[in-house]
Design a protein around this motif. Structure first.
Motif, PDB file in Angstrom:
ATOM      1  N   TYR A   1       0.904  -1.162   0.028  1.00 26.89           N
ATOM      2  CA  TYR A   1       0.138   0.022  -0.004  1.00 26.89           C
ATOM      3  C   TYR A   1       0.934   1.093  -0.048  1.00 26.89           C
ATOM      4  CZ  TYR A   1       1.302  -0.767   4.926  1.00 26.89           C
ATOM      5  OH  TYR A   1       2.226  -1.224   5.822  1.00 26.89           O
ATOM      6  N   ALA A   2       2.155   1.145  -0.093  1.00 26.47           N
ATOM      7  CA  ALA A   2       3.079   2.165   0.255  1.00 26.47           C
ATOM      8  C   ALA A   2       4.184   2.405  -0.859  1.00 26.47           C
ATOM      9  CB  ALA A   2       3.945   2.187   1.513  1.00 26.47           C
ATOM     10  N   GLU A   3       4.142   1.342  -1.895  1.00 26.34           N
ATOM     11  CA  GLU A   3       5.357   1.631  -2.765  1.00 26.34           C
ATOM     12  C   GLU A   3       4.732   2.145  -4.115  1.00 26.34           C
ATOM     13  OE1 GLU A   3       8.964   1.154  -4.487  1.00 26.34           O
ATOM     14  OE2 GLU A   3       8.576   0.875  -2.383  1.00 26.34           O
ATOM     15  N   PRO A   4       5.494   3.162  -4.563  1.00 25.83           N
ATOM     16  CA  PRO A   4       5.037   4.063  -5.792  1.00 25.83           C
ATOM     17  C   PRO A   4       5.552   3.196  -7.104  1.00 25.83           C
ATOM     18  CG  PRO A   4       7.164   5.065  -4.866  1.00 25.83           C
ATOM     19  CD  PRO A   4       6.536   3.894  -4.019  1.00 25.83           C
ATOM     20  N   ALA A   5       4.832   1.945  -7.218  1.00 28.41           N
ATOM     21  CA  ALA A   5       5.286   1.185  -8.525  1.00 28.41           C
ATOM     22  C   ALA A   5       4.549   1.570  -9.768  1.00 28.41           C
ATOM     23  CB  ALA A   5       5.175  -0.300  -7.987  1.00 28.41           C
ATOM     24  N   ASP A   6       4.732   1.153 -10.768  1.00 23.38           N
ATOM     25  CA  ASP A   6       4.158   1.213 -11.902  1.00 23.38           C
ATOM     26  C   ASP A   6       3.210   0.039 -11.712  1.00 23.38           C
ATOM     27  OD1 ASP A   6       5.429   3.338 -13.258  1.00 23.38           O
ATOM     28  OD2 ASP A   6       6.913   2.056 -14.266  1.00 23.38           O
ATOM     29  N   LEU A   7       3.574  -1.227 -11.339  1.00 19.60           N
ATOM     30  CA  LEU A   7       2.615  -2.216 -11.256  1.00 19.60           C
ATOM     31  C   LEU A   7       2.815  -2.826  -9.810  1.00 19.60           C
ATOM     32  CD1 LEU A   7       0.694  -4.228 -12.332  1.00 19.60           C
ATOM     33  CD2 LEU A   7       2.592  -5.626 -13.355  1.00 19.60           C
ATOM     34  N   GLN A   8       2.008  -2.987  -8.835  1.00 17.36           N
ATOM     35  CA  GLN A   8       2.224  -3.549  -7.625  1.00 17.36           C
ATOM     36  C   GLN A   8       1.105  -4.917  -7.639  1.00 17.36           C
ATOM     37  OE1 GLN A   8       3.542  -2.619  -4.412  1.00 17.36           O
ATOM     38  NE2 GLN A   8       2.818  -5.136  -4.233  1.00 17.36           N
TER      39      GLN A   8
ATOM     40  N   ALA B   1       6.103 -11.873 -14.510  1.00 20.32           N
ATOM     41  CA  ALA B   1       7.278 -11.312 -15.632  1.00 20.32           C
ATOM     42  C   ALA B   1       6.505 -11.091 -16.836  1.00 20.32           C
ATOM     43  CB  ALA B   1       8.398 -12.444 -15.772  1.00 20.32           C
ATOM     44  N   ARG B   2       5.507 -12.006 -17.222  1.00 24.22           N
ATOM     45  CA  ARG B   2       4.944 -11.820 -18.558  1.00 24.22           C
ATOM     46  C   ARG B   2       3.719 -10.737 -18.467  1.00 24.22           C
ATOM     47  NH1 ARG B   2       5.079 -18.446 -18.781  1.00 24.22           N
ATOM     48  NH2 ARG B   2       7.194 -18.265 -19.661  1.00 24.22           N
ATOM     49  N   GLU B   3       3.284 -10.453 -17.353  1.00 28.67           N
ATOM     50  CA  GLU B   3       2.274  -9.455 -17.455  1.00 28.67           C
ATOM     51  C   GLU B   3       2.963  -8.069 -17.098  1.00 28.67           C
ATOM     52  OE1 GLU B   3      -1.340  -9.460 -17.019  1.00 28.67           O
ATOM     53  OE2 GLU B   3      -0.634 -10.965 -18.053  1.00 28.67           O
ATOM     54  N   ALA B   4       4.103  -7.938 -16.408  1.00 29.22           N
ATOM     55  CA  ALA B   4       4.777  -6.735 -16.363  1.00 29.22           C
ATOM     56  C   ALA B   4       5.159  -6.293 -17.794  1.00 29.22           C
ATOM     57  CB  ALA B   4       6.003  -6.932 -15.546  1.00 29.22           C
ATOM     58  N   VAL B   5       5.908  -7.349 -18.460  1.00 31.82           N
ATOM     59  CA  VAL B   5       6.107  -6.872 -19.912  1.00 31.82           C
ATOM     60  C   VAL B   5       4.808  -6.572 -20.721  1.00 31.82           C
ATOM     61  CG1 VAL B   5       7.039  -7.705 -22.070  1.00 31.82           C
ATOM     62  CG2 VAL B   5       8.019  -8.272 -20.206  1.00 31.82           C
TER      63      VAL B   5
ATOM     64  N   LEU C   1       2.118  -4.932 -19.666  1.00 28.69           N
ATOM     65  CA  LEU C   1       1.524  -4.027 -19.252  1.00 28.69           C
ATOM     66  C   LEU C   1       2.658  -2.893 -19.448  1.00 28.69           C
ATOM     67  CD1 LEU C   1      -0.232  -5.229 -16.278  1.00 28.69           C
ATOM     68  CD2 LEU C   1      -1.196  -4.386 -18.242  1.00 28.69           C
ATOM     69  N   ARG C   2       3.925  -3.030 -20.093  1.00 27.56           N
ATOM     70  CA  ARG C   2       4.968  -2.058 -20.089  1.00 27.56           C
ATOM     71  C   ARG C   2       5.243  -1.368 -18.631  1.00 27.56           C
ATOM     72  NH1 ARG C   2       6.131  -2.652 -25.293  1.00 27.56           N
ATOM     73  NH2 ARG C   2       7.344  -0.731 -25.230  1.00 27.56           N
ATOM     74  N   ALA C   3       5.392  -2.233 -17.596  1.00 27.45           N
ATOM     75  CA  ALA C   3       5.628  -1.987 -16.301  1.00 27.45           C
ATOM     76  C   ALA C   3       7.134  -1.849 -16.083  1.00 27.45           C
ATOM     77  CB  ALA C   3       4.764  -2.498 -15.192  1.00 27.45           C
ATOM     78  N   LYS C   4       7.559  -0.711 -15.911  1.00 29.51           N
ATOM     79  CA  LYS C   4       9.209  -0.380 -15.607  1.00 29.51           C
ATOM     80  C   LYS C   4       9.507  -0.837 -14.345  1.00 29.51           C
ATOM     81  CE  LYS C   4      10.009   2.756 -19.531  1.00 29.51           C
ATOM     82  NZ  LYS C   4      10.784   4.095 -19.842  1.00 29.51           N
ATOM     83  N   HIS C   5       8.549  -0.228 -13.338  1.00 27.81           N
ATOM     84  CA  HIS C   5       8.949  -0.584 -11.855  1.00 27.81           C
ATOM     85  C   HIS C   5       7.918  -1.221 -11.303  1.00 27.81           C
ATOM     86  CE1 HIS C   5      11.846   2.657 -12.454  1.00 27.81           C
ATOM     87  NE2 HIS C   5      10.943   3.330 -13.074  1.00 27.81           N
ATOM     88  N   VAL C   6       8.428  -2.642 -10.948  1.00 35.58           N
ATOM     89  CA  VAL C   6       7.313  -3.700 -10.266  1.00 35.58           C
ATOM     90  C   VAL C   6       7.669  -4.138  -8.958  1.00 35.58           C
ATOM     91  CG1 VAL C   6       6.590  -5.795 -10.687  1.00 35.58           C
ATOM     92  CG2 VAL C   6       7.601  -4.624 -12.692  1.00 35.58           C
ATOM     93  N   ALA C   7       6.703  -4.032  -8.115  1.00 40.67           N
ATOM     94  CA  ALA C   7       6.691  -4.446  -6.693  1.00 40.67           C
ATOM     95  C   ALA C   7       6.072  -5.819  -6.522  1.00 40.67           C
ATOM     96  CB  ALA C   7       6.376  -3.246  -5.922  1.00 40.67           C
ATOM     97  N   TRP C   8       6.485  -6.544  -5.574  1.00 37.92           N
ATOM     98  CA  TRP C   8       5.423  -7.752  -5.360  1.00 37.92           C
ATOM     99  C   TRP C   8       5.731  -8.062  -3.588  1.00 37.92           C
ATOM    100  CZ3 TRP C   8       7.620 -12.733  -3.594  1.00 37.92           C
ATOM    101  CH2 TRP C   8       6.614 -13.698  -3.642  1.00 37.92           C
ATOM    102  N   ALA C   9       4.540  -8.607  -3.127  1.00 39.72           N
ATOM    103  CA  ALA C   9       4.487  -8.688  -2.005  1.00 39.72           C
ATOM    104  C   ALA C   9       3.569 -10.180  -1.897  1.00 39.72           C
ATOM    105  CB  ALA C   9       3.774  -7.764  -1.006  1.00 39.72           C
ATOM    106  N   PRO C  10       4.201 -11.110  -1.400  1.00 38.45           N
ATOM    107  CA  PRO C  10       3.441 -12.468  -1.349  1.00 38.45           C
ATOM    108  C   PRO C  10       2.268 -12.542  -0.235  1.00 38.45           C
ATOM    109  CG  PRO C  10       5.243 -12.681  -0.026  1.00 38.45           C
ATOM    110  CD  PRO C  10       5.395 -11.413  -0.563  1.00 38.45           C
ATOM    111  N   VAL C  11       2.146 -11.609   0.817  1.00 36.32           N
ATOM    112  CA  VAL C  11       1.282 -11.630   1.804  1.00 36.32           C
ATOM    113  C   VAL C  11       0.606 -12.800   2.289  1.00 36.32           C
ATOM    114  CG1 VAL C  11       0.700  -9.043   1.282  1.00 36.32           C
ATOM    115  CG2 VAL C  11      -0.565 -10.770   0.338  1.00 36.32           C
ATOM    116  N   ILE C  12       1.480 -13.885   2.117  1.00 31.83           N
ATOM    117  CA  ILE C  12       0.949 -15.287   2.380  1.00 31.83           C
ATOM    118  C   ILE C  12       0.881 -15.131   4.091  1.00 31.83           C
ATOM    119  CG2 ILE C  12       1.412 -17.900   2.362  1.00 31.83           C
ATOM    120  CD1 ILE C  12       2.794 -17.249  -0.318  1.00 31.83           C
TER     121      ILE C  12
END
Length: 243
Positions: free
Chosen positions: A49-56, A140-144, A146-157
């Motif tokens: 909820y805090a990372e300024p990513a192109d794709l979270q 990886a494939r979705e980021a490409v 969507l042309r997201a240069k800055h990607v962030a990931w959190a598993p939140v498992i």
């Protein structure tokens, strides 16, 4: 009395300054020296909820009729998004089957990410590292796409009440597969099979309890993926037919 008041005022101002300084400090982050395929990979002590990513990106387990668990970052993220995640799941509009995705644009002022994607993990009883291998490839494939240069990931498992997978090992698995899948995308581009595009950064989000373990295991994942890339067949995907 004046002296006591002055001392108290000075202490109060100092305390306010200390709080303000602490609040302005950026989150703890470990940036890896190695840049696999040109991607700057880091582990950051922050939430989705805090990372300024192109794709979270986050992952959610398959919806349970009895109710889904939201703790920590999962709960905070849903609250920042005004309950979008829980609404989608409760209405059966995002089931969370393994590999299922849903993408939306967060409302203005909710979270800083430009776009938000959820990837399903499937039923909780079936959760394994193989689940995260698939998630890494999808990411990886979705980021490409969507042309997201800055990607962030959190598993939140863990924040869904599940401790089946070691957090660091899960992060490692995700990173390995994302790098390998991204390599395929880059070779597609080099061979004219898709438009050119490059992911510039990948942030793995981790809470304070799991930060150090994530740093260690993500570093291992980068090394393993780099070694695997060196073994890959670099011949063209399209077969050359001799006339």
């Amino acid at each position: 009395m004046k002296r006591i008041s002055s001392v108290f005022a000075a202490c109060f101002i100092f305390a306010l300054g200390t709080v303000a300084t602490a609040a302005s400090q950026p989150p703890k982050e470990h940036v890896f020296d190695t840049k696999p395929l040109g991607i700057q990979v880091s582990v950051k002590m922050t939430g989705p909820y805090a990372e300024p990513a192109d794709l979270q990106i986050i992952c959610l387990l398959q919806h349970k009729a009895a109710g889904d668990t939201y703790q920590g970052a999962a709960k905070d993220t849903d609250e920042h998004l005004s309950g979008i995640l829980s609404a989608l799941r409760n209405r059966g509009e995002f089931v969370g089957e393994l590999g299922e995705t849903i993408l939306f644009t967060p409302t203005k002022g909710s979270i800083p990410a430009k776009r938000f994607m959820v990837i399903g993990l499937g039923e909780e009883k079936d959760l394994s590292l193989d689940s995260l291998r698939l998630v890494g490839r999808v990411a990886a494939r979705e980021a490409v796409r969507l042309r997201a240069k800055h990607v962030a990931w959190a598993p939140v498992i863990r924040d869904q009440g599940n401790s089946t997978i070691d957090v660091g090992e899960g992060d490692r698995t995700f990173v390995e597969q994302m790098i390998l899948a991204y390599d395929t995308e880059r070779r597609f581009q080099a061979q004219g099979l898709e438009p050119s595009f490059a992911i510039e950064s990948l942030v793995i989000e981790a809470g304070p309890t799991y930060f150090d373990g994530a740093v260690e295991r993500v570093g291992d994942g980068i090394s393993t993926a780099t070694t695997e890339l060196g073994r890959r067949d670099r011949a063209s995907y399209a077969a050359t037919v001799s006339k």
